[in-house]
Design an enzyme around this catalytic site. Structure first.
Site, PDB file in Angstrom:
ATOM      1  N   LEU A   1       2.347   2.171   2.645  1.00  0.00           N
ATOM      2  CA  LEU A   1       2.276   2.681   4.022  1.00  0.00           C
ATOM      3  C   LEU A   1       3.299   1.979   4.915  1.00  0.00           C
ATOM      4  O   LEU A   1       3.192   1.971   6.138  1.00  0.00           O
ATOM      5  CB  LEU A   1       0.857   2.518   4.585  1.00  0.00           C
ATOM      6  CG  LEU A   1      -0.247   3.239   3.801  1.00  0.00           C
ATOM      7  CD1 LEU A   1      -1.621   2.953   4.408  1.00  0.00           C
ATOM      8  CD2 LEU A   1      -0.005   4.742   3.745  1.00  0.00           C
TER       9      LEU A   1
ATOM     10  N   ASP B   1      10.983   5.724   6.509  1.00  0.00           N
ATOM     11  CA  ASP B   1       9.924   4.793   6.903  1.00  0.00           C
ATOM     12  C   ASP B   1      10.238   4.122   8.233  1.00  0.00           C
ATOM     13  O   ASP B   1       9.391   4.035   9.134  1.00  0.00           O
ATOM     14  CB  ASP B   1       9.746   3.693   5.838  1.00  0.00           C
ATOM     15  CG  ASP B   1       9.440   4.273   4.481  1.00  0.00           C
ATOM     16  OD1 ASP B   1       9.161   5.484   4.405  1.00  0.00           O
ATOM     17  OD2 ASP B   1       9.483   3.514   3.498  1.00  0.00           O
TER      18      ASP B   1
ATOM     19  N   SER C   1       4.469  -1.378   5.343  1.00  0.00           N
ATOM     20  CA  SER C   1       4.270  -2.600   6.117  1.00  0.00           C
ATOM     21  C   SER C   1       5.624  -3.249   6.416  1.00  0.00           C
ATOM     22  O   SER C   1       5.820  -3.793   7.506  1.00  0.00           O
ATOM     23  CB  SER C   1       3.364  -3.585   5.368  1.00  0.00           C
ATOM     24  OG  SER C   1       3.872  -3.839   4.088  1.00  0.00           O
ATOM     25  N   SER C   2       6.553  -3.150   5.482  1.00  0.00           N
ATOM     26  CA  SER C   2       7.845  -3.805   5.729  1.00  0.00           C
ATOM     27  C   SER C   2       8.577  -3.133   6.892  1.00  0.00           C
ATOM     28  O   SER C   2       9.137  -3.821   7.749  1.00  0.00           O
ATOM     29  CB  SER C   2       8.704  -3.858   4.466  1.00  0.00           C
ATOM     30  OG  SER C   2       8.890  -2.574   3.946  1.00  0.00           O
TER      31      SER C   2
ATOM     32  N   GLU D   1      15.966  -3.691   5.348  1.00  0.00           N
ATOM     33  CA  GLU D   1      15.119  -3.350   4.200  1.00  0.00           C
ATOM     34  C   GLU D   1      15.957  -3.298   2.917  1.00  0.00           C
ATOM     35  O   GLU D   1      15.597  -3.874   1.900  1.00  0.00           O
ATOM     36  CB  GLU D   1      14.450  -2.003   4.455  1.00  0.00           C
ATOM     37  CG  GLU D   1      13.645  -1.454   3.291  1.00  0.00           C
ATOM     38  CD  GLU D   1      12.188  -1.916   3.286  1.00  0.00           C
ATOM     39  OE1 GLU D   1      11.705  -2.326   4.355  1.00  0.00           O
ATOM     40  OE2 GLU D   1      11.553  -1.854   2.223  1.00  0.00           O
TER      41      GLU D   1
ATOM     42  N   SER E   1       0.819  -1.215   0.000  1.00  0.00           N
ATOM     43  CA  SER E   1       0.000   0.000   0.000  1.00  0.00           C
ATOM     44  C   SER E   1       0.852   1.263   0.000  1.00  0.00           C
ATOM     45  O   SER E   1       0.333   2.361  -0.130  1.00  0.00           O
ATOM     46  CB  SER E   1      -0.885   0.015   1.250  1.00  0.00           C
ATOM     47  OG  SER E   1      -0.054   0.017   2.409  1.00  0.00           O
TER      48      SER E   1
HETATM   49  C1  GLA Z   1      10.056   4.816   0.197  1.00  0.00           C
HETATM   50  C2  GLA Z   1      11.401   4.736   0.904  1.00  0.00           C
HETATM   51  C3  GLA Z   1      11.674   5.998   1.721  1.00  0.00           C
HETATM   52  C4  GLA Z   1      11.457   7.261   0.883  1.00  0.00           C
HETATM   53  C5  GLA Z   1      10.115   7.201   0.143  1.00  0.00           C
HETATM   54  C6  GLA Z   1       9.954   8.355  -0.812  1.00  0.00           C
HETATM   55  O1  GLA Z   1       8.998   4.792   1.114  1.00  0.00           O
HETATM   56  O2  GLA Z   1      11.477   3.603   1.741  1.00  0.00           O
HETATM   57  O3  GLA Z   1      12.979   5.949   2.242  1.00  0.00           O
HETATM   58  O4  GLA Z   1      12.517   7.468   0.000  1.00  0.00           O
HETATM   59  O5  GLA Z   1       9.972   5.995  -0.589  1.00  0.00           O
HETATM   60  O6  GLA Z   1       9.886   9.564  -0.123  1.00  0.00           O
END
Ligand code: GLA
Length: 373
Positions: A110, A157, A112-113, A145, A108
């Site tokens: 959002l 994230d 999850s990982s 990740e 999504s």
């Molecule tokens: C993903 C990456 C983040 C960031 C966004 C874009 O979610 O995991 O580190 O770069 O894209 O802002």
């Protein structure tokens, strides 16, 4: 071995503004969501981590002495990778049973990982009786990740998941990891998160391609200015030296997005502190336009969803959030118009794309929560 069961959760995130700038040393403004990964964890007195899930039948046992061997093993790789890098960072891993329950929708955008990685680390630390350093957890989760998804991601994230705070956005400087919690004071407005439900996306390859383009831009711009990262440039300074990027394909457009998005984050933080929701909304719209036209990470689905949202009278601003190429938008919407907003946007989006979007009911919560049961 302590004889107890813990409930440990880490959040998914939405990013309000500051997209595709974290890996360029920029500031971002994510918030941790009530959509999260929860782990029920208890020590088992063995040298294994036994993994189970509430919504999938798989049961996988990880050998603590060989945690690096589970790369590519479906379902087990993020937990194993996170445990492995946590162990590599010098932390004790105790044998345990971990039951995963994830309410962040997969794919999504959002994160999850990140929620799975950070909650795994938080659970392992709690089981070992360690006080978690949330920033260290975010950095180790980011390593997992990168290694396990192949996405050369920034820190946003995992940081949001590990360090999020209830009812606050995090104004995070990705160059220094200095943070400021900004109260989410939206008055009679609320955040609405919608998933465009695009079935397939090329996020890994395209993400890494954009990252390489920004690195190329930085190398060339450094010949003209004394900078460490693209975020060091103001829009005016950039405009002056940008001709050095001529003839480099889309590299100039990519860099312009980063520089201007960093400026928008600065203004958005000010707007949020002053309660200027109208300006915040305008900045969200401008961010989406830049991600569509200069950075080219939106696609027809996210564009249709953002356009339908922006056209609704109750909406002050809407943009894609996360990596793009699919996933979600975030919109700021008047509370008393939110039901009509969902209905109308859904209809318009279905007319344009052929299927419906999904809307998530969620609030902004603490990133990591550890409870003894
Ligand atoms: C993903 C990456 C983040 C960031 C966004 C874009 O979610 O995991 O580190 O770069 O894209 O802002």
């Amino acid at each position: 071995m302590k004889d107890h069961t813990l409930r440990v959760s880490a959040a998914g995130r939405v990013n309000l503004i500051g997209e595709h700038v974290d890996y360029c040393g920029g500031k971002v403004m994510p918030a941790a969501l009530s959509l999260k990964n929860t782990i029920f964890a208890r020590p088992n007195g063995t040298d294994k981590i036994n993994l189970a899930w509430t919504d999938i039948p798989a049961r996988i046992s990880l050998d603590i002495a060989r945690l690096h061997e589970y790369k590519g093993v479906k379902y087990a790789d993020y937990p194993a990778g996170s445990a492995y890098f946590w162990q590599q960072a010098g932390h004790e891993i105790v044998g345990c049973d971990l039951l995963y329950d994830c309410t962040v929708p997969f794919g999504s955008g959002l994160s999850s990982s990140a929620a799975i990685e950070v909650s795994t680390i938080a659970a392992l630390a709690a089981l070992a009786g360690e006080k978690l350093d949330n920033v260290e957890a975010a950095l180790v989760a980011q390593k997992a990740e990168r290694e396990y998804t192949g996405v050369n991601c920034g820190i946003m994230d995992q940081y949001a998941s590990a360090c999020g705070k209830k009812d606050h956005a995090i104004l995070l400087d990705c160059a220094t990891l200095a943070r400021e919690y900004v109260p989410l004071r939206l008055g009679d407005h609320t955040l609405v998160i919608a998933n465009c439900n695009k079935p397939h996306s090329l996020v890994t390859s395209k993400y890494n391609e954009r990252r390489a383009e920004t690195e190329r831009a930085l190398a060339l711009l450094k010949t003209k200015a004394d900078i460490n990262c693209l975020a060091d440039l103001t829009p005016d300074e950039f405009a002056r030296i940008a001709p050095v990027l001529d003839g480099e394909g889309k590299v100039k457009e990519r860099a312009r997005h980063v520089v201007e998005e960093c400026d928008r984050v600065r203004r958005a933080a000010g707007a949020m502190k002053r309660g200027d929701i109208a300006l915040l909304g305008e900045l969200l719209n401008a961010s989406h336009a830049s991600l569509r036209d200069l950075y080219e990470v939106t696609g027809d689905e996210l564009d249709a969803l953002a356009a339908a949202a922006q056209a609704h009278p109750a909406c002050v601003g809407s943009r894609m959030t996360g990596a793009g190429f699919g996933g979600c938008t975030v919109s700021i919407v008047k509370k008393d118009g939110a039901d009509d907003f969902r209905r109308t946007v859904s209809q318009k989006y279905e007319q344009a794309i052929g299927y419906e979007p999904s809307f998530y009911d969620c609030t902004v919560e603490d990133g990591v929560i550890v409870e003894a049961l």
